[in-house]
Design a protein around this motif. Structure first.
Motif, mmCIF file in Angstrom:
data_model
loop_
_atom_site.group_PDB
_atom_site.id
_atom_site.type_symbol
_atom_site.label_atom_id
_atom_site.label_comp_id
_atom_site.label_asym_id
_atom_site.label_seq_id
_atom_site.Cartn_x
_atom_site.Cartn_y
_atom_site.Cartn_z
ATOM 1 N N LEU A 5 0.834 -1.201 0.000
ATOM 2 C CA LEU A 5 0.000 0.000 0.000
ATOM 3 C C LEU A 5 0.869 1.252 0.000
ATOM 4 C CD1 LEU A 5 -2.739 1.400 0.193
ATOM 5 C CD2 LEU A 5 -2.619 1.144 2.690
ATOM 6 N N THR A 6 1.936 1.233 0.792
ATOM 7 C CA THR A 6 2.856 2.371 0.802
ATOM 8 C C THR A 6 3.479 2.566 -0.576
ATOM 9 O OG1 THR A 6 3.360 1.984 3.139
ATOM 10 C CG2 THR A 6 4.921 3.323 1.888
ATOM 11 N N PHE A 55 1.861 6.493 -6.948
ATOM 12 C CA PHE A 55 0.680 7.269 -7.340
ATOM 13 C C PHE A 55 0.972 8.760 -7.278
ATOM 14 C CE2 PHE A 55 -3.271 9.471 -6.481
ATOM 15 C CZ PHE A 55 -4.165 8.916 -7.390
ATOM 16 N N VAL A 56 1.544 9.208 -6.164
ATOM 17 C CA VAL A 56 1.798 10.635 -5.981
ATOM 18 C C VAL A 56 2.960 11.102 -6.854
ATOM 19 C CG1 VAL A 56 2.476 12.385 -4.302
ATOM 20 C CG2 VAL A 56 0.828 10.631 -3.677
ATOM 21 N N LEU A 116 0.965 4.132 -2.965
ATOM 22 C CA LEU A 116 0.747 5.551 -2.708
ATOM 23 C C LEU A 116 1.934 6.392 -3.175
ATOM 24 C CD1 LEU A 116 -0.968 5.472 0.802
ATOM 25 C CD2 LEU A 116 -1.998 6.165 -1.364
ATOM 26 N N LEU A 166 -0.823 12.404 1.147
ATOM 27 C CA LEU A 166 -1.176 11.050 1.586
ATOM 28 C C LEU A 166 0.047 10.224 1.985
ATOM 29 C CD1 LEU A 166 -4.015 10.159 -0.943
ATOM 30 C CD2 LEU A 166 -4.259 10.667 1.484
ATOM 31 N N PRO A 167 1.033 10.030 1.093
ATOM 32 C CA PRO A 167 2.193 9.254 1.532
ATOM 33 C C PRO A 167 3.014 9.971 2.583
ATOM 34 C CG PRO A 167 2.604 10.168 -0.620
ATOM 35 C CD PRO A 167 1.177 10.440 -0.310
#
Length: 554
Positions: free
Chosen positions: A484-485, A491-492, A488, A541-542
């Motif tokens: 998940l990390t 993604f960013v 993210l 988010l991250p």
């Protein structure tokens, strides 16, 4: 009783599963190597006329400005990152718990977003110079004010958003150090500062050097900041040669120069990471007691740690929000919803593809240690050191040749045109993102993979599980937080990536980053603030996850 054929079948299944996994991992590595090979081939295949022209015109300026920018950012990130890490780790003062987390916040900002915000504030029509003229009664030529749109201004913007790389690694190194050597130095009569420079700093040198090199690699890859400030670096030269001058050979040769420098930095970073292994954080040692600062020292520490947070995160958010309120940009309009949809689509697909490739490469290295898997992992990590513009040029050149060849064959054989099958498609852009950010996903995945003991693999294999079954039923459930990390982070990073998106995006397929760059290029900074704020919100988010890890490390 188990027959010989059953035993053979049990052995064949893992081999077959491993073979498929190795194919995926090797294909991912080959895609990562393709831009570098293509850039080299295009550069050497274009003759020497363009090279001589570049040497006589812009190459010297590109080299000088790039090296100066790298030096300024390296010094700035080292000073802020190491100083802040030492203060929040080894001293105690009011607000230290808040500042140790807040110091990570600027990592959520792309440097070009800070450039838009500070230009609005510090440029000639900005609030700072306007207030000076009103209060002092000066005319436009009665005073001197530093120009934010300069090489120094670009270095400042990059330093403010990249120092967290150094801060995080330096802080981790200081936390892992034993207090014995530091206290021994103090017992021999050295001051706290002398002990810091003679003992703590040398012990943390590999981690600090790794952080500085990461910041430098991001600096040479930056396009949005230097392009907006008019600073001529290799990154801007590649884009200008490709789009303004339509000189593909010149762009490839500039990309080769930048690629060589980036690969040199990648080798330095790898050497520093190897040296860091000599520092064993698992040893039992005395934890160094923190130094309690007096009132004056505490005030200085608060200022030194607070200034990067204020100017790297808090002030830009306020400025961008104020600018956005005065703009005519509507986030709920169909046009902006399209920008958001395009950005989310690209970032989502790229994150899934990149993390999937990272899982294949990392698991292949675990199950089949050897020269092939080591080479696969090394090549897969090289993309992080390659700027987005270089990756874009390196992928578009071979696929443009492929598309033209297919189109010519279809015209000659069936009298029909296929157009561009790959070039200008979303999937080629996603491949560029995977090349660029696969190293980041691999780092997050391998950090979690270290928690999976080798005995778990042996137990799964003894129960008849194939490598894919072991991965799906054992590894992935345990590695869910790490994956998940990684998702993210990628993604960013894709949301913020500008040069590759500018060069490779499909026609009429703009993203938030492209819209912010276009508006800023047209000097519509108020409008550029709106997509910039959305990008920053996604980037938080991250960073929040990283902040939680920072808090737990205490």
């Amino acid at each position: 009783m188990t027959s010989v054929s059953d035993l053979h079948l049990r052995k064949a299944k893992p081999r077959n599963g491993l073979r498929g996994l190795s194919v995926v991992a090797v294909c991912a590595a080959l895609i990562c190597a393709l831009p570098m090979v293509a850039v080299g081939a295009a550069a050497f295949g274009g003759g020497t006329e363009t090279v001589r022209h570049l040497i006589n015109t812009v190459l010297g300026e590109y080299t000088r400005t790039t090296l100066v920018l790298v030096f300024l950012v390296a010094v700035g990130t080292f000073s802020i990152g190491v100083g802040a890490a030492w203060l929040v780790t080894m001293t105690r003062f009011p607000g230290v718990r808040v500042l140790e987390i807040a110091l990570v916040l600027p990592l959520a900002f792309p440097a070009y977003v800070l450039a838009y915000a500070y230009t609005n504030v510090l440029d000639h029509p900005g609030i700072v110079q306007t207030t000076l003229r009103d209060v002092m009664g000066w005319g436009p030529r009665d005073y001197w004010f530093p120009d934010i749109r300069s090489l120094g201004g670009a270095a400042l913007m990059l330093t403010l958003v990249l120092y967290p790389y150094v801060y995080l690694l330096a802080r981790a190194a200081f936390l892992q150090q034993s207090g014995t050597t530091f206290l021994a130095a103090r017992a021999l009569g050295t001051t706290a500062w002398a002990a810091f420079f003679k003992v703590s700093l040398p012990l943390a040198r590999p981690a600090i050097a790794g952080g500085v090199l990461l910041a430098v690699m991001e600096t040479i890859a930056d396009f949005g900041t230097v392009a907006y400030f008019g600073v001529q670096t290799f990154a801007t030269g590649i884009y200008t040669s490709w789009f303004s001058l339509f000189d593909r050979t010149g762009a490839a040769q500039l990309a080769l120069c930048l690629l060589s420098f980036a690969l040199l930095l990648a080798m330095l970073e790898r050497a520093q990471r190897g040296r860091a292994k000599y520092h064993d954080p698992a040893r039992q040692a005395q934890r160094m007691p923190p130094i309690c600062l007096n009132r004056g020292q505490a005030l200085c520490a608060q200022v030194l740690c607070g200034v990067p947070v204020v100017f790297g995160a808090l002030l830009p958010i306020v400025v961008l929000f104020t600018m956005g309120l005065g703009s005519e940009q509507n986030l709920l309009s169909p046009r902006y919803l399209g920008f958001i949809r395009n950005s989310l689509t690209l970032a989502g697909i790229a994150a899934i593809v990149t993390v999937g490739a990272a899982v294949a490469v990392g698991f292949f290295q675990r199950l089949s240690p050897g020269k092939l898997s080591r080479a696969t992992g090394y090549v897969a990590r090289l993309g992080y050191a390659v700027p987005g513009g270089v990756i874009a040029v390196g992928l578009m050149v071979p696929f443009a040749v492929f598309d033209n060849a297919v189109d010519a064959w279809m015209r000659a054989t069936f009298d029909m045109s296929t157009g561009l099958l790959v070039t200008g498609s979303i999937w080629l852009l996603v491949a560029a993102y995977m090349v660029r950010f696969l190293a980041a996903a691999l780092g997050a995945y391998e950090g979690g993979q270290a928690m999976v003991h080798a005995n778990m693999d042996a137990a799964a294999r003894s129960l008849g599980q194939t490598p894919i079954g072991t991965l799906r039923r054992v590894h992935l459930p345990i590695l869910a937080p790490s994956l998940l990390t990684a998702l993210l982070i990628v993604f960013v990073d894709v949301m913020k990536e500008l040069p590759a998106t500018l060069i490779m995006r499909p026609f009429n397929f703009d993203t938030l980053a492209v819209q912010a760059y276009r508006l800023a290029s047209d000097e519509r900074l108020d409008g550029a603030a709106v997509p910039s704020l959305v990008i920053v919100a996604m980037g938080l988010l991250p960073v929040i996850l990283i902040c939680r890890q920072v808090g737990r490390a205490r």
